[in-house]
Scaffold this active site. Structure first.
Site, short mmCIF file in Angstrom:
data_model
loop_
_atom_site.label_atom_id
_atom_site.label_comp_id
_atom_site.label_asym_id
_atom_site.label_seq_id
_atom_site.Cartn_x
_atom_site.Cartn_y
_atom_site.Cartn_z
N LYS A 76 25.18 13.29 39.94
CA LYS A 76 26.31 14.20 40.19
C LYS A 76 26.36 15.32 39.16
O LYS A 76 26.27 15.07 37.97
CB LYS A 76 27.63 13.42 40.15
CG LYS A 76 28.88 14.26 40.38
CD LYS A 76 30.13 13.37 40.36
CE LYS A 76 31.39 14.15 40.69
NZ LYS A 76 31.78 15.07 39.60
N VAL A 122 38.05 10.47 39.71
CA VAL A 122 38.89 11.30 38.83
C VAL A 122 39.28 10.44 37.63
O VAL A 122 39.80 9.33 37.80
CB VAL A 122 40.14 11.80 39.57
CG1 VAL A 122 41.11 12.48 38.59
CG2 VAL A 122 39.77 12.76 40.69
N HIS A 138 32.07 20.33 38.92
CA HIS A 138 33.17 19.59 38.30
C HIS A 138 34.51 20.29 38.57
O HIS A 138 35.42 20.27 37.74
CB HIS A 138 32.94 19.44 36.80
CG HIS A 138 33.27 18.08 36.25
ND1 HIS A 138 32.32 17.14 35.96
CD2 HIS A 138 34.46 17.50 35.95
CE1 HIS A 138 32.90 16.05 35.49
NE2 HIS A 138 34.21 16.24 35.48
N THR A 178 27.02 10.97 36.32
CA THR A 178 27.47 12.35 36.12
C THR A 178 26.68 12.97 34.97
O THR A 178 26.67 12.44 33.86
CB THR A 178 28.98 12.39 35.82
OG1 THR A 178 29.70 11.96 36.98
CG2 THR A 178 29.42 13.80 35.46
N GLN A 214 31.19 5.52 39.23
CA GLN A 214 30.73 6.73 38.55
C GLN A 214 30.58 6.44 37.07
O GLN A 214 31.50 5.94 36.42
CB GLN A 214 31.73 7.87 38.78
CG GLN A 214 31.40 9.15 38.04
CD GLN A 214 32.00 9.21 36.65
OE1 GLN A 214 32.99 8.55 36.36
NE2 GLN A 214 31.39 9.97 35.75
#
Length: 385
Positions: A255, A82, A279, A159, A131
């Protein structure tokens, strides 16, 4: 009264968290984009997935362990990345990393976290994921990977569902900027949340420390949907994926995949696992529910699948596994827990999820995660297609 009596579910943690964050922080964490239809779709699609209970299995203790990416894991879930976790609660990344290490579950650090890979390195367990939002500049890419590996991250997550910044209207209305600037309007909100305010006074307002090396110092504040992280990014293509695969010597996850035809070529590109996610409704308001996409992608590939978006308890985790997931990640829920109760909230949430999974596995007669029944559509009482 015990924590389990007062806060037995994620919904209870969410309710308390809302009272302990300034409104502009709450809007950042809890909001989606557009009319938030995709966020609602995630929830409703999960609610329509049924699992038949099974009887006469005698006494047993469910085994929640699972193998994923070649690692035996004691629990079937982990902590998703996050952005700007430290805005939700002081030292959020540190608290989450330490709790994950204690529970032996994966912890994922976002590129746009408020702490850098070097900051969290002392707190990481052996199952740390980094990430990456895709930097345009190859030198920055190379340096990010080097830093992540040196800090102890073993899995890279690219991502790919943010080709452009989403509008996130509710977040924009809140007045949040990056770095955060406390206007009189926002200061009035801070005054109503003394625990949050005291923590921030001790640590300072969060900023994207991992990116500071690559961005010029500036006094100007940017919209929270157009921050410095966006300025460094590019929209990746297939060659970008191949470059990263060659540059990273650990497990490599993609992702933000929602279409079966996008998933099919990934194995030949060296991707080790696909993360099915919309998402959490924060990018595109006409996207399918992630759980619906999961079933289609499962039928199209034999690559391991990770699932997120809409999870509100242990039963949802089992629904995802029954629909083809090989692992499940949660993001918002862990931040609700941290804001609600401080560091003990993270451990409490892990216990909530564990107990909920065990109780529901008992109802299903499932001794292991791999013994779950086939899902069916509650709206039609027939098999899920």
């Amino acid at each position: 009264m015990s924590l389990h009596n007062r806060y037995p579910a994620i919904a209870d943690l969410r309710t308390r968290a809302r009272t302990r964050m300034p409104k502009f922080v709450w809007e950042y964490l809890d909001s989606a984009t557009g009319t938030e239809a995709t966020q609602r779709r995630n929830r409703s699609a999960l609610d329509w997935i049924g699992l038949h209970p099974s009887i006469l299995h005698g006494e047993f203790t469910p085994d929640l362990g699972t193998q994923f990416l070649g690692v035996e894991r004691p629990l079937p879930f982990g902590i998703a990345p996050v952005g700007m976790s430290g805005l939700m609660w002081p030292d959020a990344e540190g608290h989450l990393a330490r709790a994950a290490a204690r529970a032996q579950i994966p912890y994922s650090l976002s590129t746009v976290a408020s702490q850098s890979p070097e900051d969290v390195a002392p707190h990481l367990g052996p199952d740390a994921w980094f990430q990456m939002y895709p930097p345009r500049d190859q030198a920055i890419r190379t340096d990010m990977l080097k830093r992540a590996r040196a800090a102890g991250f073993s899995t890279l997550v690219l991502t790919v569902d943010v080709p452009v910044a989403s509008r996130r209207e509710r977040q924009t209305r809140s007045g949040l900027t990056q770095p955060p600037r406390l206007t009189p309007r926002l200061l009035a909100q801070v005054a109503t949340t003394p625990a949050w305010a005291w923590g921030m006074a001790q640590r300072g307002m969060p900023r994207m420390r991992g990116l500071e090396k690559y961005t010029p110092k500036t006094e100007s504040a940017l919209s929270s949907t157009q921050h410095a992280g966006y300025l460094l990014r590019t929209s990746p293509d297939w060659e970008y994926v191949s470059w990263l695969r060659d540059a990273w010597d650990g497990a490599f996850v993609l992702k933000g995949v929602l279409r079966a035809r996008d998933a099919q070529p990934l194995k030949s590109r060296g991707v080790d696992a696909i993360w099915v996610s919309n998402h959490a409704g924060r990018q595109f308001d006409a996207a399918p529910a992630s759980i619906d996409a999961l079933r289609e992608i499962r039928a199209a590939t034999d690559l391991p699948l990770i699932f997120d978006s809409g999870i509100e308890g242990g039963l949802d985790i089992l629904r995802a596994y029954a629909c083809g997931a090989d692992f499940v990640m949660l993001g918002r829920a862990f931040h609700y827990a941290l804001a609600a109760l401080g560091p003990i909230g993270v451990d409490h949430l892990i216990e909530i999820l564990t107990k909920d999974i065990e109780a529901n596995m008992g109802q299903l007669g499932a001794r292991t995660i791999r013994e779950l029944p086939s899902p069916f559509d509650l709206s039609a009482s027939g098999p899920v297609a």
